[in-house]
Design an enzyme around this catalytic site. Sequence first.
Site, mmCIF file in Angstrom:
data_model
loop_
_atom_site.group_PDB
_atom_site.id
_atom_site.type_symbol
_atom_site.label_atom_id
_atom_site.label_comp_id
_atom_site.label_asym_id
_atom_site.label_seq_id
_atom_site.Cartn_x
_atom_site.Cartn_y
_atom_site.Cartn_z
ATOM 1 N N ASP A 141 0.830 -1.202 0.000
ATOM 2 C CA ASP A 141 0.000 0.000 0.000
ATOM 3 C C ASP A 141 0.864 1.251 0.000
ATOM 4 O O ASP A 141 0.470 2.292 0.523
ATOM 5 C CB ASP A 141 -0.936 -0.004 1.221
ATOM 6 C CG ASP A 141 -2.057 1.005 1.081
ATOM 7 O OD1 ASP A 141 -2.655 1.386 2.112
ATOM 8 O OD2 ASP A 141 -2.337 1.451 -0.051
ATOM 9 N N LYS A 144 2.756 3.362 -5.708
ATOM 10 C CA LYS A 144 2.229 2.311 -6.602
ATOM 11 C C LYS A 144 3.277 1.820 -7.601
ATOM 12 O O LYS A 144 3.247 0.670 -8.002
ATOM 13 C CB LYS A 144 0.971 2.796 -7.320
ATOM 14 C CG LYS A 144 -0.072 3.386 -6.374
ATOM 15 C CD LYS A 144 -0.305 2.540 -5.124
ATOM 16 C CE LYS A 144 -0.971 3.319 -4.013
ATOM 17 N NZ LYS A 144 -0.936 2.598 -2.704
ATOM 18 N N ASP A 169 -3.295 -3.010 -2.452
ATOM 19 C CA ASP A 169 -4.353 -2.014 -2.473
ATOM 20 C C ASP A 169 -4.230 -1.182 -3.751
ATOM 21 O O ASP A 169 -3.165 -1.115 -4.366
ATOM 22 C CB ASP A 169 -4.228 -1.092 -1.246
ATOM 23 C CG ASP A 169 -5.434 -0.148 -1.119
ATOM 24 O OD1 ASP A 169 -5.279 0.923 -0.512
ATOM 25 O OD2 ASP A 169 -6.515 -0.477 -1.639
ATOM 26 N N ASN A 170 -5.315 -0.550 -4.181
ATOM 27 C CA ASN A 170 -5.302 0.479 -5.236
ATOM 28 C C ASN A 170 -4.912 -0.011 -6.613
ATOM 29 O O ASN A 170 -4.291 0.743 -7.382
ATOM 30 C CB ASN A 170 -4.348 1.613 -4.860
ATOM 31 C CG ASN A 170 -4.588 2.136 -3.477
ATOM 32 O OD1 ASN A 170 -3.718 2.073 -2.607
ATOM 33 N ND2 ASN A 170 -5.790 2.662 -3.248
ATOM 34 N N GLU A 199 -11.358 4.251 -0.966
ATOM 35 C CA GLU A 199 -11.784 4.566 0.406
ATOM 36 C C GLU A 199 -12.638 5.839 0.466
ATOM 37 O O GLU A 199 -12.324 6.848 -0.136
ATOM 38 C CB GLU A 199 -10.565 4.713 1.343
ATOM 39 C CG GLU A 199 -9.446 5.602 0.854
ATOM 40 C CD GLU A 199 -8.384 4.835 0.093
ATOM 41 O OE1 GLU A 199 -8.711 3.799 -0.518
ATOM 42 O OE2 GLU A 199 -7.233 5.286 0.080
HETATM 43 N N1 LIG Z 1 9.371 2.663 -0.824
HETATM 44 C C1 LIG Z 1 8.779 2.985 0.338
HETATM 45 N N2 LIG Z 1 9.246 2.482 1.498
HETATM 46 C C2 LIG Z 1 8.625 2.792 2.656
HETATM 47 N N3 LIG Z 1 7.532 3.591 2.753
HETATM 48 C C3 LIG Z 1 7.066 4.105 1.609
HETATM 49 C C4 LIG Z 1 7.640 3.827 0.362
HETATM 50 N N4 LIG Z 1 6.929 4.450 -0.593
HETATM 51 C C5 LIG Z 1 5.949 5.129 0.033
HETATM 52 N N5 LIG Z 1 6.031 4.912 1.367
HETATM 53 C C6 LIG Z 1 5.091 5.412 2.371
HETATM 54 O O1 LIG Z 1 3.853 4.765 2.114
HETATM 55 C C7 LIG Z 1 2.793 5.721 2.094
HETATM 56 C C8 LIG Z 1 2.411 5.999 0.663
HETATM 57 C C9 LIG Z 1 1.306 5.528 0.170
HETATM 58 C C10 LIG Z 1 0.926 5.800 -1.263
HETATM 59 N N6 LIG Z 1 -0.495 5.615 -1.402
HETATM 60 C C11 LIG Z 1 -1.156 6.303 -2.315
HETATM 61 O O2 LIG Z 1 -0.593 7.078 -3.085
HETATM 62 C C12 LIG Z 1 -2.634 6.172 -2.351
HETATM 63 C C13 LIG Z 1 -3.339 7.109 -3.082
HETATM 64 C C14 LIG Z 1 -4.731 7.032 -3.125
HETATM 65 N N7 LIG Z 1 -5.427 8.005 -3.891
HETATM 66 O O3 LIG Z 1 -4.779 8.942 -4.462
HETATM 67 O O4 LIG Z 1 -6.675 7.918 -4.006
HETATM 68 C C15 LIG Z 1 -5.435 6.035 -2.458
HETATM 69 C C16 LIG Z 1 -4.711 5.089 -1.734
HETATM 70 O O5 LIG Z 1 -5.341 4.075 -1.061
HETATM 71 C C17 LIG Z 1 -3.313 5.133 -1.679
HETATM 72 O O6 LIG Z 1 -2.659 4.141 -0.979
HETATM 73 C C18 LIG Z 1 3.371 6.958 2.762
HETATM 74 O O7 LIG Z 1 3.247 6.841 4.152
HETATM 75 C C19 LIG Z 1 4.810 6.902 2.302
HETATM 76 O O8 LIG Z 1 5.664 7.627 3.153
HETATM 77 MG MG LIG Z 2 -3.989 2.535 -0.494
#
Ligand SMILES: Nc1ncnc2c1ncn2[C@@H]1O[C@H](/C=C/CNC(=O)c2cc([N+](=O)[O-])cc(O)c2O)[C@@H](O)[C@H]1O
Ligand SMILES: [Mg+2]
Length: 214
Positions: A141, A144, A169-170, A199
């Site tokens: 999650d 992406k 997810d997504n 969501e």
């Molecule tokens: N390589 C990595 N290692 C560790 N932590 C990492 C990482 N890449 C991202 N993260 C962390 O994971 C989360 C990102 C989620 C992206 N979800 C999304 O972008 C997202 C967007 C929508 N949306 O736009 O509707 C809906 C959703 O359910 C979503 O999960 C943030 O807390 C970020 O800091």
């Molecule tokens: Mg998500």
Amino acid sequence: TQSTRPQRILGAVQQNATRGDPRSVVRAIDQYCRSQEWAMNVGDEKGCILDSVVSEVNPSTVLELGTYCGYSTVRIASLLPPHAKLITLEFNPKFAVIARQVIAWAGLEDKIQLVEGSSGDLIPKLKEQFGVKAFDLVFLDHWKDRYLPDTKLIEECGLLRKGGVLLADNVICPGAPEYLEFVRSSPRYESQYFKSHLEYTKVEDGLEKSVFLG
Ligand SMILES: Nc1ncnc2c1ncn2[C@@H]1O[C@H](/C=C/CNC(=O)c2cc([N+](=O)[O-])cc(O)c2O)[C@@H](O)[C@H]1O
Ligand SMILES: [Mg+2]
């Protein structure tokens, strides 16, 4: 000074959830994000699908990629058997600080290990540093475009047991097209799509469950 969305989510938990009651933490976040401000938690509708997969797999070890505020972390951990462990990776320290407090409010510190850093750096270290043999369930999650490279990394590191499950997810919104193509076409995965909604909205989204065949 202006608070951040994660800080406001934590506030909603501290005001409306009962300490030590993980499901009340999940409920408080969903009520806040549905009524006050949207946030990227897997949410209550897809969360029910997540619950059913977790209950079916009944995992001893779980890996979550992307903790954010800890909503799915708490939701998953609340369903784990007594000695099961969940490792969650989060590279944004500001989110990690909030998630740790949400996890503590739920009383799940003993089941959850939040590790700060990027998945690409941490996944190769999970065996030696955290004594992980193999994961029964991985919940993806995070960004992406990291789903596919991290899946390949998890395979290379021998971190997924035969019959282990990837739950992403997504896969529709925002979408993870390369990942979806990979798990649906690879002979090493048995993939299944669970149609749902983004969501707190009526937009289509869903979860992809992929069983690793070894
Ligand atoms: N390589 C990595 N290692 C560790 N932590 C990492 C990482 N890449 C991202 N993260 C962390 O994971 C989360 C990102 C989620 C992206 N979800 C999304 O972008 C997202 C967007 C929508 N949306 O736009 O509707 C809906 C959703 O359910 C979503 O999960 C943030 O807390 C970020 O800091
Ligand atoms: Mg998500």
